[in-house]
Design an enzyme around this catalytic site. Structure first.
Site, mmCIF file in Angstrom:
data_model
loop_
_atom_site.group_PDB
_atom_site.id
_atom_site.type_symbol
_atom_site.label_atom_id
_atom_site.label_comp_id
_atom_site.label_asym_id
_atom_site.label_seq_id
_atom_site.Cartn_x
_atom_site.Cartn_y
_atom_site.Cartn_z
ATOM 1 C CG HIS A 297 -6.926 -57.487 3.280
ATOM 2 N ND1 HIS A 297 -6.113 -56.973 2.296
ATOM 3 C CD2 HIS A 297 -8.140 -56.921 3.097
ATOM 4 C CE1 HIS A 297 -6.820 -56.139 1.542
ATOM 5 N NE2 HIS A 297 -8.042 -56.079 2.017
ATOM 6 N NE ARG B 218 32.149 -56.885 -4.132
ATOM 7 C CZ ARG B 218 32.039 -58.160 -3.783
ATOM 8 N NH1 ARG B 218 31.963 -59.084 -4.713
ATOM 9 N NH2 ARG B 218 32.017 -58.508 -2.522
ATOM 10 C CE1 TYR C 127 1.331 -58.242 2.175
ATOM 11 C CE2 TYR C 127 1.914 -57.561 -0.036
ATOM 12 C CZ TYR C 127 1.241 -57.331 1.143
ATOM 13 O OH TYR C 127 0.480 -56.215 1.290
ATOM 14 C CG HIS D 238 -0.888 -56.335 6.456
ATOM 15 N ND1 HIS D 238 -0.910 -56.339 5.078
ATOM 16 C CD2 HIS D 238 0.111 -55.509 6.823
ATOM 17 C CE1 HIS D 238 0.055 -55.555 4.636
ATOM 18 N NE2 HIS D 238 0.687 -55.044 5.674
ATOM 19 C CG ASP E 2 -9.828 -53.353 0.976
ATOM 20 O OD1 ASP E 2 -10.063 -54.551 1.234
ATOM 21 O OD2 ASP E 2 -8.712 -52.954 0.584
ATOM 22 C CE LYS F 189 -1.329 -61.283 5.239
ATOM 23 N NZ LYS F 189 -2.172 -60.103 5.007
ATOM 24 C CG ASN G 122 1.255 -63.439 -2.557
ATOM 25 O OD1 ASN G 122 1.154 -64.314 -3.393
ATOM 26 N ND2 ASN G 122 0.778 -63.575 -1.338
ATOM 27 N NE ARG H 86 -2.997 -52.240 -3.040
ATOM 28 C CZ ARG H 86 -3.496 -52.712 -4.191
ATOM 29 N NH1 ARG H 86 -4.318 -53.740 -4.180
ATOM 30 N NH2 ARG H 86 -3.156 -52.156 -5.335
ATOM 31 C CD GLN I 224 0.168 -67.706 -2.141
ATOM 32 O OE1 GLN I 224 -0.431 -68.752 -2.058
ATOM 33 N NE2 GLN I 224 -0.436 -66.537 -2.139
#
Length: 184
Positions: free
Chosen positions: A62, A23, A132, A119, A168, A72, A48, A59, A46
């Protein structure tokens, strides 16, 4: 799950171990106990999703500062990225070092990023979507970043002129003060 250490202390590639049959397959991608057993932050508060329409969009870099530093767990659901981690934990063996990883939807490999590690990523395919899992919620007052091309770190990216958000583009260089205090 397999946990594979990297050159940056505390950073791990996490590979699901699928159980396959006619399957398809089933694979566990999260287990708080397994993460804790490997010395990783097992908190999950959390989740995201990030979607990027165009290839060549960058990006980053951060992170969040204490007391809202975040771990993360990152997975690419669709597309492909060149993912870069930068260790900003002063006093650690990895301080100031960066490492890059290629993640894509086909390999299902996840990347665990500990607190204090910045990151960033550049998309290598159009319509890239990422998932995330975060150890703490977003705090705008503690959101921080360093410039993607800061000469202090000499990060090697796969392209020279990425698409960047105004935010950024304006991240400070490592030796410049930020809203969250002096980084150095």
């Amino acid at each position: 799950m397999k946990f594979i250490g990297t050159d940056i202390p505390g950073v791990h590639l996490v590979q699901p171990e699928p159980l396959r049959d006619e399957r398809g397959y089933f694979a566990r991608t999260w287990c708080a106990q397994e993460f804790a057993d490997h010395g990783l932050n097992p908190a999950l508060v959390q989740c995201n999703v990030s979607f990027t329409a165009q290839r060549g969009t960058l990006r980053g870099m951060h992170y969040q500062t204490a007391p809202h530093a975040e771990a993360k767990l990152i997975r690419v659901l669709r597309g492909r990225i060149h993912d870069v981690l930068l260790d900003l934990r002063e006093g650690t063996p990895g301080f100031g070092r960066w490492q890059a990883f290629e993640l894509d939807s086909g390999n299902a490999t996840m990347l665990y990023v500990p607190e204090g590690v910045a990151h960033g990523f550049v998309t290598l395919a159009d319509n890239t979507e990422m998932f995330y899992q975060m150890s703490t919620g977003y705090s705008g007052a503690h959101a921080a970043g360093v410039r993607w091309n800061d000469p202090a770190f000499k990060i090697q990216w796969p392209l020279d002129n990425p698409r960047l958000s105004p935010r950024d583009q304006q991240h400070p260089l490592w030796n410049q003060p930020t809203d969250c205090g002096d980084l150095k």
